[in-house]
Design an enzyme around this catalytic site. Sequence first.
Site, short mmCIF file in Angstrom:
data_model
loop_
_atom_site.label_atom_id
_atom_site.label_comp_id
_atom_site.label_asym_id
_atom_site.label_seq_id
_atom_site.Cartn_x
_atom_site.Cartn_y
_atom_site.Cartn_z
N HIS A 139 -17.67 -17.46 9.44
CA HIS A 139 -18.11 -17.08 10.78
C HIS A 139 -16.89 -16.75 11.65
O HIS A 139 -16.33 -17.62 12.31
CB HIS A 139 -18.93 -18.21 11.42
CG HIS A 139 -19.68 -17.79 12.64
ND1 HIS A 139 -20.96 -18.21 12.93
CD2 HIS A 139 -19.34 -16.96 13.67
CE1 HIS A 139 -21.36 -17.68 14.06
NE2 HIS A 139 -20.40 -16.91 14.54
N HIS A 178 -15.13 -13.57 14.34
CA HIS A 178 -15.30 -12.32 15.10
C HIS A 178 -13.97 -11.57 15.07
O HIS A 178 -12.99 -12.05 15.61
CB HIS A 178 -15.72 -12.63 16.54
CG HIS A 178 -17.05 -13.32 16.63
ND1 HIS A 178 -18.23 -12.63 16.75
CD2 HIS A 178 -17.38 -14.64 16.58
CE1 HIS A 178 -19.24 -13.50 16.79
NE2 HIS A 178 -18.75 -14.72 16.68
N ARG A 182 -13.66 -8.43 16.16
CA ARG A 182 -13.67 -7.61 17.39
C ARG A 182 -13.53 -6.10 17.15
O ARG A 182 -13.70 -5.32 18.09
CB ARG A 182 -12.58 -8.03 18.38
CG ARG A 182 -12.63 -9.49 18.81
CD ARG A 182 -13.92 -9.83 19.52
NE ARG A 182 -13.86 -11.17 20.09
CZ ARG A 182 -14.94 -11.92 20.30
NH1 ARG A 182 -16.14 -11.46 20.00
NH2 ARG A 182 -14.83 -13.12 20.83
N ASN A 200 -21.25 -8.27 15.93
CA ASN A 200 -21.40 -7.95 17.36
C ASN A 200 -20.15 -7.25 17.89
O ASN A 200 -19.50 -7.70 18.82
CB ASN A 200 -21.76 -9.18 18.19
CG ASN A 200 -20.75 -10.30 18.09
OD1 ASN A 200 -20.01 -10.40 17.11
ND2 ASN A 200 -20.71 -11.15 19.09
N HIS A 218 -27.98 -17.28 15.44
CA HIS A 218 -27.34 -17.95 16.58
C HIS A 218 -28.50 -18.61 17.33
O HIS A 218 -29.13 -18.00 18.18
CB HIS A 218 -26.65 -16.86 17.43
CG HIS A 218 -26.19 -17.27 18.78
ND1 HIS A 218 -24.88 -17.48 19.07
CD2 HIS A 218 -26.87 -17.50 19.93
CE1 HIS A 218 -24.76 -17.82 20.36
NE2 HIS A 218 -25.95 -17.84 20.90
N ASN A 256 -19.97 -21.41 23.08
CA ASN A 256 -21.43 -21.36 22.98
C ASN A 256 -21.84 -21.38 21.51
O ASN A 256 -21.41 -20.52 20.75
CB ASN A 256 -21.97 -20.09 23.65
CG ASN A 256 -23.47 -20.15 23.83
OD1 ASN A 256 -24.06 -21.24 23.86
ND2 ASN A 256 -24.11 -19.01 23.93
N ASP A 289 -15.94 -20.05 13.94
CA ASP A 289 -16.52 -19.19 14.98
C ASP A 289 -15.39 -18.54 15.78
O ASP A 289 -15.42 -18.51 17.01
CB ASP A 289 -17.49 -19.96 15.88
CG ASP A 289 -18.36 -19.02 16.73
OD1 ASP A 289 -18.20 -17.79 16.62
OD2 ASP A 289 -19.18 -19.54 17.51
N HIS A 341 -10.14 -13.93 22.69
CA HIS A 341 -10.31 -13.23 23.97
C HIS A 341 -8.93 -13.00 24.57
O HIS A 341 -7.97 -13.66 24.18
CB HIS A 341 -11.15 -14.07 24.95
CG HIS A 341 -12.57 -14.24 24.53
ND1 HIS A 341 -13.46 -13.20 24.47
CD2 HIS A 341 -13.25 -15.34 24.13
CE1 HIS A 341 -14.64 -13.65 24.05
NE2 HIS A 341 -14.54 -14.94 23.83
N PHE A 379 -17.22 -17.04 26.49
CA PHE A 379 -17.31 -18.18 25.58
C PHE A 379 -16.40 -17.95 24.37
O PHE A 379 -16.29 -16.83 23.88
CB PHE A 379 -18.74 -18.33 25.06
CG PHE A 379 -19.76 -18.72 26.09
CD1 PHE A 379 -19.89 -20.05 26.48
CD2 PHE A 379 -20.61 -17.78 26.66
CE1 PHE A 379 -20.86 -20.43 27.42
CE2 PHE A 379 -21.57 -18.15 27.60
CZ PHE A 379 -21.69 -19.48 27.98
#
Lengths: 420, 309
Positions: free
Chosen positions: A60, A62, A64, A94, A178, A276, A303, A307, A321
């Site tokens: 899991h 991200h 980006r 996502n 999710h 989150n 996860d 950012h 989050f």
Amino acid sequence: MKWILKNARLFDPSRNLDIISDLLIENEKIAGIGKNLSIEGASVHDMTGKLAVPGMMDMHVHLREPGREDKETIETGCKAAAKGGFIAVACMPNTNPPLDDLSTLHYVLNKSRNAPVKVYPIACVSKGEKGEEISEMGKLAEEGAVGFSDDGKPVKTAELMRRAMEYSKMFDKVIIDHNEEETLAQGVMHEGYYSTLLGLKGIPSESETIAVARNIALAELTGGRYHAAHLSSAKSVDLIRKAKEKGVKVTAEVTIHHLLLTHESLITYDTNYKINPPLRTETDREALLKGLEDGTIDCIVSDHAPHTREEKEMEFDLAPFGISGVEILVPLLLSELITKEKLSLKRGVEALSLKPYQILGLKQPSIKENEPANLTILDLNASRIIKVSEFQSKGKNSPYDGKVVTGTPVMTVLNGERKT
Amino acid sequence: MTKDLLGLEETSEKEIRFFLDSTETFKEVLSRPIKKVPTLRGKTIVTLFYEPSTRTRMSFELAGKRMGADVSNIAVSGSSIEKGESLKDTIRTIEAMGTDLIIIRHGKAGAPHLAAKTTNACVINAGDGAHEHPTQGLLDLFTIQEKKGKIAGLHVLIVGDIAHSRVARSDIWGLTKMGAKVTVCGPPTLIPVEIAKMGVSVSYDLNSVLSSADVIYVLRLQLERQKKGLFPSIQEYIQYYAITKERLAQAKTDALIMHPGPMNIGLEITEEVAASIHSAIQEQVFNGVAIRMAVLNYLLGGKEHEVDS
């Protein structure tokens, strides 16, 4: 090329293997296991005191890309994962555009072809993650999508989830949710004493348990496979445990953060703790750890949610989050849970080296002659200070900056090639 | 205490007592024909308000000016931050102009904490979201002590929208530290979870707790809460929780009525109650200037106790 890992502790729970031995790697494969291996022309790496386990996977993350290359790129995210001890990651869809069609899938696969970790894309459940029509799951699965999720958001409706679980049975792919009842999840932290004290809007545990209960019911109805992403509450662990007892095809993951931290951490409004689902109570944290040890929860994930600094240095309500975590999951696990005997080494290794592959229907790495050489080498005794300034990831958003950890990955081997 | 005043949660009983004591001195200054002391001459104070305010902003401005400080006021519309103007940059800009103290009001809880971390200037929280409003808490404590002669042992009833109230939180911390017994009362949808852990009693039935209250603190009801479905109608709220003449008759004969303002007359409180002899609402406003002088003096005046005359 031949090389020997000398005198390593070889640990593979799938084979009940736990021996101190040499390991020969030749032509992408494990060519030999045995004491005092001496092969002409092979370079020798002394691994005395080190632990070799099947190559770890973070299922899991991200990355980006495409869309938010200012937060992370496939290149920087994969470097971070390799440094964090992983040989593989599964990346969430996502992105912008979301990974819901073949062109975006191919883009991610092409971009990651030479990466130091194997990238397994997860594709959207619904077109555009809009929660309306299911994506072209068949085409996506055939071309390399290993699972489906609308992560970042829940699969919007029970009807959509039902159809996705039914349809995915054609390809035996898992639906990762999710878990969130969105009408109860309009807050920024766990709803409890600290949200009251801080005057921040809370998200009750029930926003998760209602969604988990829905998904279990639908997995039971359809016979499809459901994987519960990033569990955060004790009640959800109970639901998963009961569903597994009943034989429902359900698996679950937990982030390292939910195993280590609670909502009390938010007391200074530090947005690095804003994730989150939110960090919840000590009771929840203990239940998650217990669920991981007894196998109710299958695997541990980061996860990984990088950012930019500017985004996180905002008012608490406005900051996004997530924690940039792929590089520090393994060190934190070794230091805070395994060395301190809060989690067994066996379960820790299963949760990262075996279960993610099983859940996603991939061949799991194994420390065995003639198997591909996919390894993570750990040093349980090395101490270091976590410094976000040294992160390979573009995301420096981590609450662990400055923390001293004991235990760290020191090498990864992907198909016989040393990557870190 | 740090360089800042961010909340009464982290303010000790001793510090609160010191603020209350020095407020007496400043109240005396305000009673003089020339209401001014030069304590803060040469100091620069900026009020940075991201939400509209009449009394708090003006009260701080007057407090600063009456101590000889230069006071500038910045009003920022709530929307501009969401368009990308960062709080950190704003604070750095204000600091770069030689500001000694920044008074910030912000709709988001924790914004003053972010500001305080960003700057070496002192920061006073003038209300952050539903978190705290420490100078309101202090002026409420001062007013209660002045009118009742003490705080310890009193029963203070806080009525209304506890969940979204920063005043309630500051009052709860201040009152419980000073030894008062606090009950919060309102519909369950406006009472935040686990608030009892802050050391208060919780009641949903106003009539059952009215008679034992020494102070009835009425909170402003924000009408948008009804639109969010937290209570069904204004009329029903009035029926259960408005402080009316009839309800006041059930209270102790010397019960004190307080309100942080601005009031919704005819909603949470009636005109008769607000104007009655029980009401200390005007005193709260008056005491606001003196308490803020005490706070400014403490943070900027080298923590000196004495006021120059």
